[in-house]
Each structure stands twice: as structure tokens, then as C-alpha cells.
Design an enzyme around this catalytic site. Structure first.
Site: not given
Ligand SMILES: N#Cc1c(-c2ccc3ccn(Cc4ccncc4)c3c2)n[nH]c1N
Length: 239
Positions: A85, A112, A154, A169
Site C-alpha cells: 500500500p 503487515e 496483455r 486502450d
Molecule cells: N499493491 C497493493 C496494495 C495493498 C497491499 C499489498 C501487499 C500487502 C501485504 C500485506 N498487506 C496488508 C497490509 C499491509 C500494510 N498495511 C495495511 C495492510 C498488503 C496490502 N493494499 N492496498 C494496495 N493497493
């Protein structure tokens, strides 16, 4: 291109072998490997996570497991992609960059996330991208990998039936694509725009450009500001 995915939920990546991607694999256009991170554990519980230093909620994925996994899966031509994230936004431009790589490895975190030293250590040997697919929070990286792999594969030559599909696209010219229509001519008293049935390709192209500009200006005005200098001609500017 070869793609490898390391995850504690290998079954989550089963859709990579379905439909368009499955056919690309069968045709030898891509190779996809999915590896279970727990195969690199040494303990009877096959533990992959531990409590975070400094306290706080949740667990962090162990470097002693991820390190050997990436040592084995990554090679000297690998670009490592780590969904998070906290990553840089995944964009169509990034999808094109990834599509030019020989070997992509996706490291799917859970809990996490992955101990930062895993990413920092890998970055000493290969290109590493920490990438986010959007401003919302998922439970792990697997769904993000499904999105990114589809967006990348793709674009590979021969994968899409109609070459133009990828070139026309949304985002390929920096704009959202306009509306699409097919038969019947009238459906629930809603008619296809006359211009699309005119047979005048120049008019159709102009109309589609106008629709793309208007839709982009309405839904994603920031994309208009990002267009390269000179992208808009005098006809566009009258909108
Ligand atoms: N790309 C992407 C993502 C993720 C994502 C991706 C990998 C992981 C691994 C663990 N977590 C859970 C987590 C970790 C830290 N903070 C909150 C939740 C993930 C979330 N969440 N939202 C996105 N757009």
C-alpha cells in the site's frame, strides 16, 4: 517473458492459468511459476511471520524466509516487484516498462508486510519496485499481482487477438477511452450515436477523440494537465 510469484497462498494465483493468460502460457508466449514461500521454512510450524520490532498491531514477514526464497527464484535478469500500500502507483506506463522485462518476480506479502531489509537486500542485486495498485488497503499482495500480471501480459506481442486493442486502450494516449457500442442499433429506446453508423472513418475518429477528451476532463481532469506538450490540437482546445 517469465513471471514468478512467491506467496503463502499459491492457490490465490490459479486465475493466472485461466482464459487469456492461460492461452498465452499454452502458446509459449509466457512462462508463469507460482512458489509457496513456506517451502523455504525450516521449522515444524512453517512460520513465516513474527512480531514487529517497536510493537504495534499485526505481524511482519520474516527476512530469514524471504531471503533464501528470493535468492533461489531471482536471477541475474530479474526485476523484483513488491506490491505494498506504500508503493508507487501502478500505471499503464509502468505496465509497459514491466512488459519489456525478461523476468519478473512478484513477492506477495501478507500480515503487515515484508521486513524492509528483504527489499533493501534485493535492491543491492537487482531492480526492485515497491508498487501500489490503488489508494485502498488490501489484506495481501496476491490480488495486486493478478491485476498487474494481467495488465502486463496483455501488452506482450501476440497475446491480444487484435493488436489495435492494446494500442487504443484507455491511457495509451493519456486519455480515458470513450463509450463503445455494438448491435442492436436501438436497445431499450437507446440508439447508437449516428456518427458511428456513418461509415465516415474521419468523422468517427474525431467523435471518439472528442468523447475521450470530454470523459477525461469530466472524470480525471488531472490526466489532461499531464498530457505531453502539443498533445491537444486546435480542434481539441475548442472543447
Ligand atoms: N499493491 C497493493 C496494495 C495493498 C497491499 C499489498 C501487499 C500487502 C501485504 C500485506 N498487506 C496488508 C497490509 C499491509 C500494510 N498495511 C495495511 C495492510 C498488503 C496490502 N493494499 N492496498 C494496495 N493497493
Amino acid at each position: 517473458m517469465r513471471i514468478d510469484v512467491v506467496t503463502i497462498f499459491p492457490e490465490y494465483l490459479d486465475p493466472l492459468r485461466a482464459a487469456l493468460l492461460g492461452r498465452a502460457i499454452e502458446r509459449g508466449l509466457i512462462e508463469i511459476g507460482v512458489r509457496d514461500l513456506r517451502d523455504w521454512t525450516q521449522d515444524v510450524h512453517r512460520a513465516v511471520d513474527d512480531a514487529p520490532y517497536g510493537g504495534g498491531p499485526g505481524m511482519v514477514m520474516k527476512p530469514q524466509i524471504w531471503g533464501p526464497a528470493l535468492d533461489e527464484v531471482c536471477g541475474d535478469k530479474t526485476r523484483l516487484v513488491v506490491p505494498t500500500p506504500a508503493g508507487r502507483p501502478f500505471t499503464q506506463a509502468m505496465a509497459h516498462e514491466f512488459a519489456a522485462e525478461e523476468h519478473l518476480v512478484f513477492a506477495c506479502g501478507r500480515y503487515e508486510g515484508i521486513d524492509q531489509r528483504v527489499i533493501d537486500d534485493a535492491a543491492r542485486r537487482m531492480p526492485v519496485d515497491e508498487v501500489s495498485i490503488g489508494d485502498y488497503v488490501l489484506v495481501g499482495g496476491e490480488a495486486a499481482v493478478l491485476v498487474m500480471v494481467e495488465a502486463v501480459v496483455r501488452l506482450l506481442p501476440g497475446v491480444l487477438g487484435n493488436k489495435l486493442s492494446a494500442e487504443q486502450d484507455s491511457f495509451s494516449d493519456g486519455l480515458l477511452e470513450g463509450p463503445s457500442y455494438t448491435r442492436p442499433e436501438v436497445w431499450r429506446e437507446l440508439a447508437v450515436p449516428d456518427v458511428l453508423r456513418s461509415g465516415n472513418h474521419a468523422l468517427v475518429d474525431r467523435w471518439r477523440r472528442d468523447q475521450a477528451l470530454e470523459r477525461t476532463a469530466r472524470r480525471r481532469p488531472e490526466l489532461i494537465d499531464r498530457l505531453p506538450e502539443g498533445s491537444l490540437d486546435k480542434h481539441d482546445l475548442r472543447l
